[in-house]
Design a protein around this motif. Structure first.
Motif, short mmCIF file in Angstrom:
data_model
loop_
_atom_site.label_atom_id
_atom_site.label_comp_id
_atom_site.label_asym_id
_atom_site.label_seq_id
_atom_site.Cartn_x
_atom_site.Cartn_y
_atom_site.Cartn_z
N PHE A 218 -6.54 6.31 -7.76
CA PHE A 218 -5.61 5.81 -6.75
C PHE A 218 -4.34 6.67 -6.71
N THR A 219 -3.79 6.95 -7.87
CA THR A 219 -2.55 7.73 -7.95
C THR A 219 -2.76 9.15 -7.45
N PHE A 220 -3.86 9.78 -7.84
CA PHE A 220 -4.11 11.15 -7.41
C PHE A 220 -4.42 11.22 -5.91
N GLY A 221 -5.11 10.21 -5.38
CA GLY A 221 -5.38 10.19 -3.94
C GLY A 221 -4.09 10.19 -3.14
N GLY A 222 -3.14 9.34 -3.54
CA GLY A 222 -1.85 9.31 -2.86
C GLY A 222 -1.08 10.59 -3.01
N PHE A 223 -1.11 11.18 -4.22
CA PHE A 223 -0.36 12.40 -4.48
C PHE A 223 -0.84 13.56 -3.61
N PHE A 224 -2.16 13.75 -3.55
CA PHE A 224 -2.66 14.90 -2.79
C PHE A 224 -2.56 14.69 -1.29
N GLY B 131 -5.78 5.45 -2.61
CA GLY B 131 -4.46 6.09 -2.64
C GLY B 131 -4.21 6.93 -1.42
N ALA B 132 -5.23 7.69 -0.98
CA ALA B 132 -5.08 8.54 0.20
C ALA B 132 -4.82 7.70 1.45
N SER B 133 -5.55 6.59 1.57
CA SER B 133 -5.39 5.73 2.75
C SER B 133 -4.03 5.05 2.78
N MET B 134 -3.58 4.60 1.62
CA MET B 134 -2.29 3.90 1.57
C MET B 134 -1.15 4.86 1.91
N GLN B 135 -1.20 6.06 1.36
CA GLN B 135 -0.18 7.06 1.68
C GLN B 135 -0.24 7.42 3.17
N ALA B 136 -1.46 7.53 3.70
CA ALA B 136 -1.61 7.89 5.12
C ALA B 136 -1.00 6.84 6.03
N LEU B 137 -1.21 5.56 5.69
CA LEU B 137 -0.68 4.50 6.55
C LEU B 137 0.85 4.52 6.54
N PHE B 138 1.44 4.65 5.38
CA PHE B 138 2.90 4.72 5.31
C PHE B 138 3.41 5.95 6.07
N ALA B 139 2.73 7.07 5.92
CA ALA B 139 3.16 8.30 6.61
C ALA B 139 3.03 8.16 8.12
N ARG B 140 1.92 7.56 8.57
CA ARG B 140 1.69 7.40 10.01
C ARG B 140 2.67 6.41 10.62
N VAL B 141 2.80 5.25 9.98
CA VAL B 141 3.68 4.21 10.53
C VAL B 141 5.14 4.67 10.47
N GLY B 142 5.57 5.13 9.30
CA GLY B 142 6.95 5.58 9.16
C GLY B 142 7.27 6.76 10.06
N GLY B 143 6.38 7.75 10.08
CA GLY B 143 6.59 8.91 10.94
C GLY B 143 6.59 8.55 12.41
N GLY B 144 5.68 7.63 12.80
CA GLY B 144 5.61 7.21 14.20
C GLY B 144 6.86 6.46 14.64
N ILE B 145 7.39 5.61 13.77
CA ILE B 145 8.62 4.88 14.11
C ILE B 145 9.78 5.85 14.22
N TYR B 146 9.86 6.79 13.28
CA TYR B 146 10.95 7.77 13.30
C TYR B 146 10.94 8.56 14.60
N THR B 147 9.80 9.16 14.89
CA THR B 147 9.75 10.09 16.02
C THR B 147 10.00 9.39 17.35
N LYS B 148 9.47 8.17 17.49
CA LYS B 148 9.63 7.49 18.77
C LYS B 148 11.01 6.87 18.94
#
Length: 731
Positions: free
Chosen positions: A88-94, A181-198
């Motif tokens: 889980f930790t390595f999935g989020g990190f990479f 880990g990869a999915s959890m990081q992706a969701l935070f990145a997508r949601v946070g990035g999407g809110i920021y940019t819009k």
């Protein structure tokens, strides 16, 4: 891993990372332009990296807490796989690392693209696209390299007899935990990035273009730097993390289902596990070849530019058709032509979705032009036309995925209804086929924000109209490729999520055996050994039918989660944008010299507002995806979880297509008017189209793309928490 073809995966990973490094070095060697261009680029780079650092600080805390919980469940209560806290930790990190590399490249490349556009359209396309390829190749290189590493490591340290079929099922389902880990990081990145940019984009458009009447990317607009930063955090870091987890999830699901399908033959199991890894490896090499084929002539129009990108993507796709047949033949896998048919089905499905998205969102075609024509009658008709286009745009992607799923199932099962395991393996490997050329597909998507930022830099630097004309051509192309990339990501998510639901049953099998339940009562006084039970047996044991109230209730809950998630993210953009609008108005009001060009706006204040707003607003929507499968599993058991996943997948997929395509069509309708049609810039139609584009912004860049992660993350959470569901369910 004693299957020689498997080693194509780590070799291809090194190949991808080498060319990513090479393209990065080539980009850095290009001229960065004038002092003003470098200064603007530095502002954007500083804001982008500041946002990323803040997001990673929050994610570090969240990952530490979740990893601690998993450690307690694994080592304290013994109800979770002991590998889970580590993978889980390595999935989020990479996943985060892929986003970081992409962000660094994009922020360095945009200024150099602007500099190249001063003399050459072809040169600017080359810089932007090769830089986008860095993102694509880093994602597939890190993704496939990690999967090969974890398969080998877990294989080495997993107790058991490798000659037994259950052993490889345990290895592959354990590796699936990397996706959490990869999915959890992706969701935070997508949601946070999407809110920021819009938030930044809406604030810049409403006050700058509509109220103050200044052009897009005008340096007098205080939100302009935040807007350019947003392109990177949303469509580079966010999209990179999104497709990193899609890529890994599809390969892992195919490997797990391959192990389950051939459980009676361990030698064939190994071949079924190696096949998706090897196909992905060959796809990486062909993606690099496709990158070198992307070229255009000076003065190319939009269709010629789109054709240049399509040439590279289509060549890679055509070659993978041949190469995958060779890989399967070398493996000697059972029913090789049927599995090859599933791979080709996935590729064709992806191409159909991409072309459908292009038709629905490109200004070269009727749907988007109809929105531009409707803008002549005002904002209301613009919005109505866009909603209609978005709804109709769901038809072809849904039909493509439906037909593709059935064909992949039938090909891989040999049209034998008793071979359900092989059929499900075919669906999973179709997703691998769709994503096999991700290296170049993601390059065409990451190219978009680079071109967009290049246009902004040209405007703010006061370069000549011929430069802006070239960057506008690249930017318009980038809007279409970005919309196509989102459609592609959503389509692959649907196939991957289907495969993950099937994988969930295999994990339940392991958890039941671990809990001591060696037999299943499948009704009519019949009992089967848990280790030998088929998927149909599990459906009977858990009563997964539409007559079971738990399944019906959770189907509705799954649909509700998709809409609730979308509503929360759209409202989050609205609140963050409102704060941005008020700040831009305040600066214009308190310092009249800003609009006169005699004093500089406070860019950093707007960047800070978007950053804080995005970080605060992304938490609750992201937690819903994690909490829903756990709560449903405890309250309704395995049948309820399957209902939740099915409801979330069906509703989330269609809703994601609608939101992404409606937003993309509104955006390109505005650009079509700005190109001189229906009155051009400053006309009533243009003002109406800006309103439509503003509404479409959170649709296409926040809620729509985030939904495809939602449906996969819910499946992954269900898989990871299967031990808790089996041990603590209330019914």
């Amino acid at each position: 891993m004693n299957e020689p073809v498997f080693w194509l995966a780590p070799l291809a990973s090194v190949f991808a990372l080498y060319f990513a490094w090479r393209f990065f070095k080539e980009m850095v060697a290009h001229d960065e332009g004038t002092e003003m261009m470098r200064e603007i680029g530095a502002h954007v780079r500083k804001g982008s990296m500041a946002y990323l650092r803040q997001q990673y600080k929050i994610m570090l805390v969240v990952f530490a807490l979740v990893a601690g919980l998993f450690a307690y469940l694994s080592y304290g209560l013994g109800v979770q796989n002991p590998w889970l806290p580590i993978t889980f930790t390595f999935g989020g990190f990479f996943s985060a690392l892929a986003g970081y590399f992409g962000m660094q490249t994009a922020t360095l490349a945009s200024t150099r693209t602007t500099a190249a556009a001063r003399t050459s359209l072809a040169g600017a396309l080359n810089v932007a696209f090769r830089s986008g390829a860095v993102m694509g190749l880093v994602v597939v290189g890190l993704g496939l390299g990690n999967l090969a590493f974890w398969f080998v490591l877990i294989d080495l340290f997993t107790p058991g007899d490798p000659t037994q079929g259950a052993y490889l099922i345990l290895v592959t389902t354990t590796a699936l935990t990397f996706s959490m880990g990869a999915s959890m990081q992706a969701l935070f990145a997508r949601v946070g990035g999407g809110i920021y940019t819009k938030a930044a984009d809406v604030g810049a458009d409403l006050v700058g273009k509509v109220e103050a009447g200044i052009p897009e990317d005008d340096p007098r607009n205080p939100a302009v730097i935040a807007d350019n930063v947003g392109d990177n955090v949303g469509d580079v870091a966010g999209m990179g993390a999104d497709l990193f987890e899609s890529y890994c999830g599809s390969i892992l699901a195919a490997s797990a289902l391959g192990a389950a399908a051939f459980v009676a033959d361990p030698a064939m199991q190994m071949k079924a596990i190696a096949a998706p890894m090897a196909i992905a490896g060959v796809g990486i090499m062909l993606s690099v070849l496709g990158v070198f084929l992307v070229k255009t002539r000076e003065g190319a129009n939009q269709k010629e530019l789109l054709g240049a990108l399509s040439k590279g993507i289509n060549a890679s796709a055509a070659l993978i058709v041949v190469a995958s047949a060779a890989v399967l033949w070398l493996l000697g896998i059972e029913n090789p032509w049927g599995i090859w048919g599933a791979v080709v089905t996935g590729l064709v499905t992806g191409l159909i979705i991409g072309r459908s998205t292009e038709y629905s969102t490109s200004a070269s075609f009727k749907p988007t032009r109809s929105i531009a024509a409707a803008a002549e009658s005002g904002a209301a008709t613009t919005i109505i036309a866009g909603i209609g286009v978005g709804m109709l745009s769901t038809v072809i992607p849904v039909l493509a995925v439906s037909i593709g799923t059935m064909l992949a199932y039938q090909f891989a099962s040999g049209f034998d209804p008793t071979q359900m395991g092989q059929g499900l393996y075919g669906i999973a490997i179709a997703a691998v086929g769709m994503l096999s050329t991700l290296g170049i597909t993601l390059a065409s998507d990451a190219y978009g924000p680079i071109a967009d930022n290049a246009g902004g830099n040209a405007e703010m630097s006061g370069l000549g109209p011929e430069v802006r004309e070239r960057t506008d051509a690249l930017d318009s192309l980038g809007n279409t490729t970005a919309a196509t990339g989102k459609g592609f990501a959503i389509g692959s998510a649907a196939l991957t999520a289907l495969a993950l639901i099937a994988s969930y049953i295999e994990v339940i099998r392991i958890e039941l055996i671990s809990a001591g339940q060696t037999a299943l009562d499948v009704g009519r006084d019949l009992s089967v050994a848990t280790a030998d039970a088929t998927l149909v047996d599990f459906m009977a044991f858990y009563n997964v039918t539409l007559l079971n109230p738990a399944v019906l209730i959770t189907l509705f809950l799954g649909a509700m989660v998709a809409f609730t998630f979308s509503g929360l993210t759209v409202q989050a953009v609205g609140r963050a944008a409102q704060t941005m609008v008020e700040e831009v108005r305040r600066q214009f009001r308190e310092d009249p010299g800003i609009l006169k060009g005699t004093s500089a706006p406070d860019y950093e204040r707007c960047v800070a507002i978007s950053t804080v707003g995005a970080q605060r607003e992304m938490v609750i929507p992201s937690l819903i995806a994690i909490a829903a499968p756990v709560l449903v599993g405890v309250l309704f058991g395995v049948a309820g979880v399957i209902g939740l996943l099915a409801g979330g997948l069906s509703t989330g997929f269609v809703l994601a297509v609608f939101l992404s395509n409606a937003g993309g069509a509104w955006d390109n309708a505005k650009k079509y008017i700005e190109a001189g049609h229906h009155g051009g810039k400053g006309s009533p139609a243009h003002r109406a189209s800006v309103i439509g584009d503003t509404i479409g912004d959170p649709f296409k860049d926040t809620s729509g793309p985030s939904l495809n992660i939602l449906i996969k993350l819910m499946s992954i959470v269900a898989i990871v928490m299967a031990g808790v569901t089996v041990s603590y369910t209330l019914i």
